[in-house]
Design a protein around this motif. Structure first.
Motif, PDB file in Angstrom:
ATOM      1  N   TRP A  94      -3.198   3.378  -8.547  1.00 47.91           N
ATOM      2  CA  TRP A  94      -1.761   3.590  -8.421  1.00 47.91           C
ATOM      3  C   TRP A  94      -1.111   3.697  -9.797  1.00 47.91           C
ATOM      4  CZ3 TRP A  94       1.076   5.734  -5.064  1.00 47.91           C
ATOM      5  CH2 TRP A  94       2.459   5.630  -5.133  1.00 47.91           C
ATOM      6  N   LYS A  95      -1.560   2.873 -10.723  1.00 48.54           N
ATOM      7  CA  LYS A  95      -1.051   2.937 -12.099  1.00 48.54           C
ATOM      8  C   LYS A  95      -1.294   4.338 -12.671  1.00 48.54           C
ATOM      9  CE  LYS A  95      -2.209   1.109 -16.614  1.00 48.54           C
ATOM     10  NZ  LYS A  95      -3.098   0.220 -17.341  1.00 48.54           N
TER      11      LYS A  95
ATOM     12  N   ASP B 110      -2.706  18.883 -13.999  1.00 48.51           N
ATOM     13  CA  ASP B 110      -2.946  20.179 -13.344  1.00 48.51           C
ATOM     14  C   ASP B 110      -3.389  19.968 -11.895  1.00 48.51           C
ATOM     15  OD1 ASP B 110      -2.268  21.485 -15.683  1.00 48.51           O
ATOM     16  OD2 ASP B 110      -4.351  21.835 -16.293  1.00 48.51           O
ATOM     17  N   ARG B 111      -4.283  19.007 -11.669  1.00 45.14           N
ATOM     18  CA  ARG B 111      -4.770  18.721 -10.317  1.00 45.14           C
ATOM     19  C   ARG B 111      -3.622  18.208  -9.438  1.00 45.14           C
ATOM     20  NH1 ARG B 111      -7.754  14.661  -7.228  1.00 45.14           N
ATOM     21  NH2 ARG B 111      -7.495  13.071  -8.830  1.00 45.14           N
ATOM     22  N   TYR B 112      -2.785  17.340  -9.982  1.00 48.00           N
ATOM     23  CA  TYR B 112      -1.634  16.813  -9.250  1.00 48.00           C
ATOM     24  C   TYR B 112      -0.689  17.954  -8.867  1.00 48.00           C
ATOM     25  CZ  TYR B 112       2.608  14.157  -8.258  1.00 48.00           C
ATOM     26  OH  TYR B 112       3.731  13.659  -7.653  1.00 48.00           O
ATOM     27  N   ALA B 113      -0.428  18.856  -9.820  1.00 48.67           N
ATOM     28  CA  ALA B 113       0.455  19.993  -9.554  1.00 48.67           C
ATOM     29  C   ALA B 113      -0.109  20.879  -8.438  1.00 48.67           C
ATOM     30  CB  ALA B 113       0.677  20.802 -10.822  1.00 48.67           C
TER      31      ALA B 113
ATOM     32  N   ILE C  17       0.600   9.883 -14.100  1.00 53.36           N
ATOM     33  CA  ILE C  17       0.490  11.332 -13.917  1.00 53.36           C
ATOM     34  C   ILE C  17       1.792  11.905 -13.367  1.00 53.36           C
ATOM     35  CG2 ILE C  17      -0.715  13.159 -12.648  1.00 53.36           C
ATOM     36  CD1 ILE C  17      -2.278  11.887 -15.008  1.00 53.36           C
ATOM     37  N   ARG C  18       2.393  11.240 -12.391  1.00 58.85           N
ATOM     38  CA  ARG C  18       3.677  11.708 -11.842  1.00 58.85           C
ATOM     39  C   ARG C  18       4.739  11.764 -12.936  1.00 58.85           C
ATOM     40  NH1 ARG C  18       4.991   9.266  -5.897  1.00 58.85           N
ATOM     41  NH2 ARG C  18       3.005   9.785  -4.955  1.00 58.85           N
ATOM     42  N   TYR C  19       4.772  10.729 -13.764  1.00 56.92           N
ATOM     43  CA  TYR C  19       5.756  10.684 -14.844  1.00 56.92           C
ATOM     44  C   TYR C  19       5.541  11.841 -15.817  1.00 56.92           C
ATOM     45  CZ  TYR C  19       8.378   9.098 -18.885  1.00 56.92           C
ATOM     46  OH  TYR C  19       9.244   9.029 -19.935  1.00 56.92           O
ATOM     47  N   LEU C  20       4.309  12.028 -16.258  1.00 60.14           N
ATOM     48  CA  LEU C  20       4.017  13.100 -17.206  1.00 60.14           C
ATOM     49  C   LEU C  20       4.250  14.472 -16.583  1.00 60.14           C
ATOM     50  CD1 LEU C  20       0.784  11.624 -18.808  1.00 60.14           C
ATOM     51  CD2 LEU C  20       2.977  11.993 -19.974  1.00 60.14           C
ATOM     52  N   ALA C  21       3.890  14.637 -15.313  1.00 55.72           N
ATOM     53  CA  ALA C  21       4.075  15.922 -14.630  1.00 55.72           C
ATOM     54  C   ALA C  21       5.556  16.269 -14.487  1.00 55.72           C
ATOM     55  CB  ALA C  21       3.399  15.904 -13.267  1.00 55.72           C
ATOM     56  N   GLY C  22       6.398  15.259 -14.418  1.00 53.80           N
ATOM     57  CA  GLY C  22       7.834  15.490 -14.270  1.00 53.80           C
ATOM     58  C   GLY C  22       8.546  15.845 -15.569  1.00 53.80           C
ATOM     59  N   MET C  23       7.844  15.732 -16.683  1.00 53.64           N
ATOM     60  CA  MET C  23       8.451  16.059 -17.993  1.00 53.64           C
ATOM     61  C   MET C  23       8.453  17.573 -18.216  1.00 53.64           C
ATOM     62  SD  MET C  23       6.582  13.411 -20.534  1.00 53.64           S
ATOM     63  CE  MET C  23       7.537  12.064 -21.159  1.00 53.64           C
ATOM     64  N   LYS C  24       9.370  18.009 -19.038  1.00 58.12           N
ATOM     65  CA  LYS C  24       9.337  19.391 -19.503  1.00 58.12           C
ATOM     66  C   LYS C  24       8.071  19.544 -20.348  1.00 58.12           C
ATOM     67  CE  LYS C  24      14.319  19.851 -19.640  1.00 58.12           C
ATOM     68  NZ  LYS C  24      15.494  20.002 -20.487  1.00 58.12           N
TER      69      LYS C  24
ATOM     70  N   MET D  94       0.846  -1.188   0.000  1.00 63.35           N
ATOM     71  CA  MET D  94       0.000   0.000   0.000  1.00 63.35           C
ATOM     72  C   MET D  94       0.888   1.248   0.000  1.00 63.35           C
ATOM     73  SD  MET D  94      -3.163  -1.201   0.177  1.00 63.35           S
ATOM     74  CE  MET D  94      -4.280  -0.037   0.879  1.00 63.35           C
ATOM     75  N   LYS D  95       0.453   2.222  -0.764  1.00 64.01           N
ATOM     76  CA  LYS D  95       1.141   3.517  -0.841  1.00 64.01           C
ATOM     77  C   LYS D  95       0.094   4.618  -0.788  1.00 64.01           C
ATOM     78  CE  LYS D  95       5.507   2.516  -1.860  1.00 64.01           C
ATOM     79  NZ  LYS D  95       6.686   3.129  -1.362  1.00 64.01           N
ATOM     80  N   PHE D  96       0.504   5.791  -0.283  1.00 69.55           N
ATOM     81  CA  PHE D  96      -0.411   6.923  -0.265  1.00 69.55           C
ATOM     82  C   PHE D  96      -0.482   7.538  -1.654  1.00 69.55           C
ATOM     83  CE2 PHE D  96      -1.683  11.313   0.219  1.00 69.55           C
ATOM     84  CZ  PHE D  96      -2.825  11.162   0.985  1.00 69.55           C
ATOM     85  N   SER D  97      -1.687   7.671  -2.158  1.00 60.26           N
ATOM     86  CA  SER D  97      -1.929   8.291  -3.460  1.00 60.26           C
ATOM     87  C   SER D  97      -2.367   9.734  -3.244  1.00 60.26           C
ATOM     88  CB  SER D  97      -3.018   7.524  -4.211  1.00 60.26           C
ATOM     89  OG  SER D  97      -3.478   8.277  -5.315  1.00 60.26           O
ATOM     90  N   ILE D  98      -1.635  10.649  -3.805  1.00 66.17           N
ATOM     91  CA  ILE D  98      -1.990  12.068  -3.707  1.00 66.17           C
ATOM     92  C   ILE D  98      -3.311  12.327  -4.418  1.00 66.17           C
ATOM     93  CG2 ILE D  98      -1.305  14.394  -4.443  1.00 66.17           C
ATOM     94  CD1 ILE D  98       1.618  13.456  -3.958  1.00 66.17           C
ATOM     95  N   LEU D  99      -3.496  11.714  -5.572  1.00 69.29           N
ATOM     96  CA  LEU D  99      -4.711  11.937  -6.350  1.00 69.29           C
ATOM     97  C   LEU D  99      -5.939  11.319  -5.686  1.00 69.29           C
ATOM     98  CD1 LEU D  99      -3.279  11.375  -9.927  1.00 69.29           C
ATOM     99  CD2 LEU D  99      -3.901  13.548  -8.885  1.00 69.29           C
ATOM    100  N   ALA D 100      -5.792  10.137  -5.094  1.00 65.15           N
ATOM    101  CA  ALA D 100      -6.925   9.481  -4.429  1.00 65.15           C
ATOM    102  C   ALA D 100      -7.132  10.023  -3.020  1.00 65.15           C
ATOM    103  CB  ALA D 100      -6.707   7.978  -4.387  1.00 65.15           C
TER     104      ALA D 100
END
Length: 75
Positions: free
Chosen positions: A18-19, A66-69, A24-31, A1-7
């Motif tokens: 989690w997938k 955007d929501r994750y950011a 989203i984390r991967y895409l948010a980390g891109m330029k 189990m991991k804490f999900s920021i989005l959930a």
């Protein structure tokens, strides 16, 4: 189990939630330019998420980025 920021709660690392968070984390980390290429595709014929999953899915991913950011900026 991991804490999900989005959930907003712990989720199984085997879950679709989690997938989704990892994507989203991967895409948010891109330029921004790289992210747009991944979502929209590039001129050289590389397919983007939009052409694979369709426009609505790419728009949903953009909204989730955007929501994750916003959620990560608060804390």
């Amino acid at each position: 189990m991991k804490f999900s920021i989005l959930a907003g709660r712990e989720v199984s690392t085997w879950s679709e939630e989690w997938k989704h968070e990892c994507e989203i984390r991967y895409l948010a980390g891109m330029k921004l330019g790289e992210r747009n290429e991944a979502l929209d595709g590039v001129k050289d014929g590389l397919r983007g998420i939009k052409s694979i999953r369709e426009d609505a899915a790419a728009a949903h991913l953009r909204a989730e980025i955007d929501r994750y950011a916003a959620l990560t900026a608060k804390g």
